[in-house]
Design a protein around this motif. Structure first.
Motif, PDB file in Angstrom:
ATOM      1  N   THR A  71     -15.258 -86.439 -51.803  1.00 14.40           N
ATOM      2  CA  THR A  71     -16.503 -85.816 -52.248  1.00 14.40           C
ATOM      3  C   THR A  71     -17.584 -85.880 -51.174  1.00 14.40           C
ATOM      4  O   THR A  71     -18.600 -85.200 -51.273  1.00 14.40           O
ATOM      5  CB  THR A  71     -17.021 -86.502 -53.515  1.00 14.40           C
ATOM      6  OG1 THR A  71     -17.190 -87.907 -53.262  1.00 14.40           O
ATOM      7  CG2 THR A  71     -16.043 -86.316 -54.672  1.00 14.40           C
ATOM      8  N   GLU A  72     -17.393 -86.738 -50.166  1.00 11.21           N
ATOM      9  CA  GLU A  72     -18.335 -86.854 -49.060  1.00 11.21           C
ATOM     10  C   GLU A  72     -17.551 -86.830 -47.754  1.00 11.21           C
ATOM     11  O   GLU A  72     -16.425 -87.320 -47.700  1.00 11.21           O
ATOM     12  CB  GLU A  72     -19.128 -88.168 -49.144  1.00 11.21           C
ATOM     13  CG  GLU A  72     -19.951 -88.316 -50.405  1.00 11.21           C
ATOM     14  CD  GLU A  72     -20.599 -89.692 -50.491  1.00 11.21           C
ATOM     15  OE1 GLU A  72     -20.546 -90.425 -49.458  1.00 11.21           O
ATOM     16  OE2 GLU A  72     -21.130 -90.040 -51.550  1.00 11.21           O
ATOM     17  N   PRO A  73     -18.116 -86.270 -46.692  1.00  8.79           N
ATOM     18  CA  PRO A  73     -17.389 -86.196 -45.414  1.00  8.79           C
ATOM     19  C   PRO A  73     -17.230 -87.567 -44.774  1.00  8.79           C
ATOM     20  O   PRO A  73     -18.119 -88.420 -44.849  1.00  8.79           O
ATOM     21  CB  PRO A  73     -18.249 -85.272 -44.562  1.00  8.79           C
ATOM     22  CG  PRO A  73     -19.623 -85.413 -45.144  1.00  8.79           C
ATOM     23  CD  PRO A  73     -19.429 -85.611 -46.620  1.00  8.79           C
ATOM     24  N   ARG A  74     -16.094 -87.785 -44.153  1.00  7.22           N
ATOM     25  CA  ARG A  74     -15.815 -89.016 -43.427  1.00  7.22           C
ATOM     26  C   ARG A  74     -15.132 -88.668 -42.104  1.00  7.22           C
ATOM     27  O   ARG A  74     -14.412 -87.676 -42.012  1.00  7.22           O
ATOM     28  CB  ARG A  74     -14.911 -89.953 -44.234  1.00  7.22           C
ATOM     29  CG  ARG A  74     -15.567 -90.591 -45.455  1.00  7.22           C
ATOM     30  CD  ARG A  74     -16.618 -91.593 -45.010  1.00  7.22           C
ATOM     31  NE  ARG A  74     -17.211 -92.303 -46.130  1.00  7.22           N
ATOM     32  CZ  ARG A  74     -18.341 -91.956 -46.727  1.00  7.22           C
ATOM     33  NH1 ARG A  74     -18.966 -90.843 -46.340  1.00  7.22           N
ATOM     34  NH2 ARG A  74     -18.830 -92.669 -47.723  1.00  7.22           N
ATOM     35  N   ASP A  75     -15.348 -89.486 -41.097  1.00 10.12           N
ATOM     36  CA  ASP A  75     -14.645 -89.323 -39.837  1.00 10.12           C
ATOM     37  C   ASP A  75     -13.179 -89.696 -40.057  1.00 10.12           C
ATOM     38  O   ASP A  75     -12.884 -90.811 -40.523  1.00 10.12           O
ATOM     39  CB  ASP A  75     -15.251 -90.223 -38.776  1.00 10.12           C
ATOM     40  CG  ASP A  75     -14.471 -90.181 -37.482  1.00 10.12           C
ATOM     41  OD1 ASP A  75     -14.493 -89.131 -36.820  1.00 10.12           O
ATOM     42  OD2 ASP A  75     -13.802 -91.187 -37.159  1.00 10.12           O
ATOM     43  N   PRO A  76     -12.236 -88.810 -39.758  1.00  7.56           N
ATOM     44  CA  PRO A  76     -10.827 -89.088 -40.061  1.00  7.56           C
ATOM     45  C   PRO A  76     -10.299 -90.362 -39.425  1.00  7.56           C
ATOM     46  O   PRO A  76      -9.576 -91.128 -40.076  1.00  7.56           O
ATOM     47  CB  PRO A  76     -10.097 -87.842 -39.532  1.00  7.56           C
ATOM     48  CG  PRO A  76     -11.108 -86.749 -39.601  1.00  7.56           C
ATOM     49  CD  PRO A  76     -12.410 -87.413 -39.260  1.00  7.56           C
ATOM     50  N   GLU A  77     -10.630 -90.642 -38.182  1.00  6.52           N
ATOM     51  CA  GLU A  77     -10.077 -91.818 -37.511  1.00  6.52           C
ATOM     52  C   GLU A  77     -10.638 -93.105 -38.109  1.00  6.52           C
ATOM     53  O   GLU A  77      -9.904 -94.082 -38.292  1.00  6.52           O
ATOM     54  CB  GLU A  77     -10.364 -91.756 -36.010  1.00  6.52           C
ATOM     55  CG  GLU A  77      -9.901 -92.971 -35.233  1.00  6.52           C
ATOM     56  CD  GLU A  77      -8.429 -93.322 -35.444  1.00  6.52           C
ATOM     57  OE1 GLU A  77      -8.075 -94.517 -35.351  1.00  6.52           O
ATOM     58  OE2 GLU A  77      -7.627 -92.417 -35.714  1.00  6.52           O
TER      59      GLU A  77
END
Length: 262
Positions: A71-77
């Protein structure tokens, strides 16, 4: 909503975990890492996790895939590292990319398997492989939900060969053979219906050449993805997402700076 695709492994003793065991461990890891998961609607909401073509219980894997919705953006790494810290050793989250293309499951059309036949001499394995490849059809039987089913294990096999040394693979030391004779086979098989598993190919080798390893065979999936007819290789299913990320702007500018709670 952001979608993240993950590659994970099953190594060592964790090869004996069932898919349901992995699901429970992964959902606990999502809670520990405080991942802002999207949930399904309905009376019993559950986190939106899509699993793709899980390896059978008892087999190791370097190439299992799933997709989660946030539901919220996150840095994939950073998300990958947080989840990996929360998973048991052996169930390792090794890669994460933001989903920028559709149809991950549609790109999983073939697998590369390594079969370690402890106690089998390499020359015996080569004779069995030659007999299997020379056969037009190799009928095997497997017990399914509706009873015993007979099917051809040969038609789905793209390649089957012996290899001299697999020390360069990423398999765990716990999966490596002892100092006894150990034949190593490399198998490339298409994903068809009914699925042809490594165990079915082993049954076929027994049927055509009476090859019967004295101990259970250690089986590890090395790769799965789209089969390239021109090169005869299995391609990386996450490559299209990486390529899209390199040429397109982020769907959410905050993704690069957003971080999950520690």
């Amino acid at each position: 909503m952001q979608r993240i695709r993950l590659r994970y492994t099953k190594r060592g003793r964790l090869r004996f975990t069932s898919h349901r065991d992995f699901q429970r461990a992964f959902e606990r890891a999502l809670r520990r890492a405080e991942v802002p998961m999207a949930y399904s609607a309905g009376f019993t909401p559950h986190p939106k996790v899509s699993y793709a073509n899980a390896a059978p219980t008892g087999t190791g894997s370097e190439a299992e895939y799933l997709e989660i919705a946030l539901t919220e953006p996150r840095d994939p790494e950073r998300l990958r590292a947080l989840l990996d810290e929360s998973m048991p050793a052996g169930l390792d989250i090794v890669e994460a990319v933001e989903a920028r293309t559709s149809g991950l499951a549609d790109r999983l059309t073939a697998s590369v398997w390594e079969l370690r036949l402890d106690g089998v001499a390499a020359e015996d394995a080569r004779r069995a492989v030659d007999a299997f490849e020379a056969a037009g059809t190799v009928e095997v039987q497997r017990r399914m939900k509706k009873g015993i089913r007979t099917f051809d294990a040969r038609s789905a096999v793209v390649a089957l060969e012996t290899v001299e040394d697999a020390a360069g693979t990423d398999s765990s030391p716990a999966d490596r053979p002892t100092d006894r004779p150990c034949a190593i086979l490399r198998l490339v098989v298409r994903h068809v219906t009914p699925a042809v598993r490594p165990d079915d190919v082993l049954s076929g080798l027994r049927a055509v050449a009476d090859l019967a390893p004295p101990v259970p065979v250690a089986v590890t999936r090395l790769a799965q993805g789209l089969f390239d007819e021109e090169t005869g290789t299995v391609t990386d299913p996450l490559a299209p997402d990486r390529e899209a990320a390199a040429t397109e702007p982020h769907t959410a500018a905050a993704t690069a700076t957003a971080t999950a709670p520690a």
